[in-house]
Scaffold this motif. Structure first.
Motif, PDB file in Angstrom:
ATOM      1  N   THR A   1      31.291  30.054  45.315  1.00 44.12           N
ATOM      2  CA  THR A   1      32.181  29.845  44.164  1.00 44.12           C
ATOM      3  C   THR A   1      31.950  30.921  43.105  1.00 44.12           C
ATOM      4  N   THR A   2      30.686  31.184  42.859  1.00 50.56           N
ATOM      5  CA  THR A   2      30.351  32.090  41.754  1.00 50.56           C
ATOM      6  C   THR A   2      29.877  33.468  42.233  1.00 50.56           C
TER       7      THR A   2
ATOM      8  N   ASN B   1      26.081  31.241  46.518  1.00 52.94           N
ATOM      9  CA  ASN B   1      27.063  30.289  45.995  1.00 52.94           C
ATOM     10  C   ASN B   1      28.421  30.991  46.048  1.00 52.94           C
TER      11      ASN B   1
ATOM     12  N   LEU C   1      21.297  32.119  45.503  1.00 52.97           N
ATOM     13  CA  LEU C   1      20.496  30.888  45.489  1.00 52.97           C
ATOM     14  C   LEU C   1      19.202  31.119  46.259  1.00 52.97           C
TER      15      LEU C   1
HETATM   16  C1  NAG Z   1      28.017  26.972  42.676  1.00 51.78           C
HETATM   17  O1  NAG Z   1      28.487  27.219  41.376  1.00 51.78           O
HETATM   18  C2  NAG Z   1      29.324  26.213  40.855  1.00 51.78           C
HETATM   19  C3  NAG Z   1      29.873  26.707  39.514  1.00 51.78           C
HETATM   20  O2  NAG Z   1      28.819  27.025  38.627  1.00 51.78           O
HETATM   21  C4  NAG Z   1      28.540  24.919  40.706  1.00 51.78           C
HETATM   22  O3  NAG Z   1      29.352  23.885  40.222  1.00 51.78           O
HETATM   23  C5  NAG Z   1      27.981  24.539  42.082  1.00 51.78           C
HETATM   24  O4  NAG Z   1      27.129  23.417  41.941  1.00 51.78           O
HETATM   25  C6  NAG Z   1      27.188  25.700  42.657  1.00 51.78           C
HETATM   26  N1  NAG Z   1      26.742  25.357  44.009  1.00 51.78           N
HETATM   27  C7  NAG Z   1      25.457  25.382  44.357  1.00 51.78           C
HETATM   28  C8  NAG Z   1      25.170  25.048  45.773  1.00 51.78           C
HETATM   29  O5  NAG Z   1      24.577  25.649  43.582  1.00 51.78           O
END
Ligand code: NAG
Length: 419
Positions: free
Chosen positions: A147-148, A145, A152
Motif C-alpha cells: 500500500t505504502t 507494505n 517491513l
Molecule cells: C501498510 O500501510 C497501511 C497504510 O499506512 C496500513 O494501514 C497497513 O496496516 C500497513 N500494512 C502492514 C502489513 O503493515
C-alpha cells in the motif's frame, strides 16, 4: 545475547561527550528489583534458549549474513534518546544482534512497557524506508507494505519472541552525541518475555544494521564495557564506553583477534583451551573437530552462561569434579549440570583460565560459579552443540574492549564497581 529479566543491568547515560569519546553508566537492575535469586533461573534457562537459537540458525542458514538470529533478551539496558524532540527510553544492549528496534505506536500487539510507547508521528526526524532501498533489500526477513511501498522487518528470537514493524531511519542520541539517520525498527507487533523495563533492543553486533557499525568512524570502531557482577549485591553502576574512552590499556591487558566469519553479527574469538587448577585442557587435542577451528566462540554480552565446545566442556567438568571437594547436588532449579552444596562462605573451587589466542584470561570465582540458591553453587559453563558462546558471567569484572579496526577484543581485570 540472552535473557536476564531481573538481573538485568540498566544503562544510564551520565557522562559527557568530550569529542574523543563518551561513556555511559550501567546500573544493576538488582539495585532496583530485589527478587534476583529466583529470576536467575529464568536467565539461565534463557541462556540455553539463546544458545539453541544460535545453533539452529547456524545449521539452517550457514551462508547467512543476516541479523535475524538476534539474542533473546539481555541483561543490560541502555538509555537512548530517540527522535526529534528526543524521547528517552531504555532498551536491551545486545552485542549479539544488529538491528535496533523499539515498540512503536500504534501498538497492534505489544508487551508491557513501563515507559511511554514511542510515537513516530511525534518525531520530525523519523522516516520510513522504501521497499526498493538497499537498506530494505539487504535486511533478511524484510517485506514490503504494498500500500505504502515502505519496508517491513521481522525479528525472531530463540524463545519465540519476535518484533515486527516498519523499518525506518531515526536520530539516536546518546548523552550529547547525536547519530542521525540510524536504521531502526519501529515495532507494532512485539511478543515475548521482555521485561517491562525495556522498550526494545539496541543492536551492538558487527553487522550492517548495528548501531556500532552505523556509528562507525565517529567512535573509530571502539567500544568497551565493564560489568559489575550481578549477584554481588553491589548496586554500583557499570560502564559502557565509546570511541577514545573505550581504549583498554595498561597493566594486565590481554588481546585476542576477532575472526571474520558469517554472520557478521557475531564477534568470533578463538578459544584454544582452558586451565582448571593446574590442569591444561586444549581444544586442539580434539583433532578433526570444528571445535578447534579459528573463531570457535562468539563473545556475547547478552548471554549469561558460557557455552564451551562440548568435548572441551566434558573434559573441564571432569577436571572440576576431581578438584572440588564439596558435596555434589542436583541444581534445585534443574537448569545447570554441575552443582555443589555450598553455603555463604567463599567456596573452594579451582582457578580457571580461559586461553584465547594470544590472551590468557584468568577467571575469578564470580566468573565460573553461580549461586542458584542459599545452599547451591553451580558451575556456570554449559556444553555448546555448535560454536561456543563466551557469556557475560565470564566477562564480569573485566574491562572488555572491542577494537573493530584492529580487529581485537581486549580484557583487563578490573573492579567494575570502581571503574
Ligand atoms: C501498510 O500501510 C497501511 C497504510 O499506512 C496500513 O494501514 C497497513 O496496516 C500497513 N500494512 C502492514 C502489513 O503493515
Amino acid at each position: 545475547m540472552v535473557f536476564l529479566p531481573c538481573i538485568a543491568l540498566l544503562f544510564t547515560v551520565i557522562s559527557v561527550s568530550d569529542g574523543a569519546g563518551f561513556t555511559v553508566d550501567l546500573i544493576h537492575r538488582d539495585s532496583l528489583r530485589p527478587h534476583s535469586d529466583v529470576k536467575v533461573q529464568d536467565a539461565l534457562q534463557r541462556s540455553f534458549n539463546r544458545a539453541k537459537s544460535l545453533v539452529n540458525n547456524d545449521i539452517i542458514f550457514p551462508q547467512s549474513t543476516s541479523t535475524e538470529i538476534v539474542s533473546d533478551r539481555g541483561e543490560y539496558l541502555m538509555k537512548i534518546s530517540l527522535g526529534t524532540p528526543a524521547v528517552e527510553t531504555l532498551a536491551i544492549a545486545d552485542t549479539g544482534s544488529d538491528l535496533t528496534w523499539i515498540q512503536c505506536k500504534p501498538c497492534i500487539s505489544c508487551f508491557k512497557q513501563n515507559s511511554p510507547i514511542f510515537d513516530p508521528k511525534g518525531s520530525s526526524t523519523y522516516k520510513q524506508v522504501s521497499c526498493s532501498s538497499t537498506t530494505c533489500t539487504s535486511l533478511q526477513r524484510s517485506s514490503c507494505n504494498s500500500t505504502t511501498g515502505t519496508c517491513l522487518y521481522t525479528m525472531m528470537y530463540g524463545d519465540r519472541s519476535y518484533s515486527k514493524g516498519d523499518l525506518a531511519t531515526e536520530k539516536i542520541t546518546l548523552k550529547g552525541v547525536s547519530i542521525p539517520n540510524v536504521i531502526i525498527g519501529c515495532g507494532h507487533v512485539d511478543q515475548g518475555t521482555f521485561g517491562a523495563g525495556a522498550s526494545g533492543i539496541v543492536g551492538l553486533g558487527g553487522g550492517r544494521e548495528s548501531l556500532i557499525t552505523q556509528m562507525g568512524s565517529s567512535i573509530e570502531g571502539k567500544f568497551s564495557y565493564c560489568l559489575v557482577p550481578f549477584l554481588s549485591g553491589n548496586a554500583k553502576s557499570s560502564k559502557m564506553n565509546f570511541g577514545e574512552n573505550a581504549v583498554v590499556s595498561g597493566a594486565g591487558v590481554v588481546s585476542t583477534p576477532i575472526v571474520e566469519k558469517t554472520p557478521k553479527t557475531f564477534y568470533y574469538l578463538t578459544l584454544e583451551g582452558l586451565t582448571v587448577g593446574k590442569q591444561r585442557l586444549d581444544v586442539s587435542s580434539l583433532y578433526g573437530s570444528s571445535a578447534s577451528e579459528e573463531g570457535n566462540m562468539i563473545i556475547d554480552s547478552g548471554t549469561t552462561l558460557t557455552f564451551l565446545p562440548s568435548d572441551l566442556y566434558y573434559q573441564v567438568v571432569t577436571a572440576v569434579k576431581s578438584q572440588v571437594k564439596l558435596k555434589q547436588i542436583s541444581d534445585p532449579q534443574g537448569v545447570l549440570n554441575l552443582c555443589y552444596l555450598s553455603t555463604g562462605e567463599v567456596p573452594q573451587v579451582p582457578a580457571i583460565t580461559a586461553h584465547f589466542k594470544g590472551a590468557d584470561v584468568k577467571l575469578k570465582t564470580v566468573n565460573t560459579f553461580i549461586r542458584t540458591g542459599d545452599n547451591s553453587l553451580c558451575f556456570a559453563f554449559a556444553p555448546a552443540t555448535s560454536f561456543g558462546i563466551y557469556g557475560n558471567v565470564a566477562q564480569m569484572n573485566f574491562l572488555v574492549g572491542y577494537d573493530l579496526k584492529k580487529k581485537t577484543v581486549s580484557f583487563k581485570p578490573t573492579d567494575c564497581s570502581k571503574a
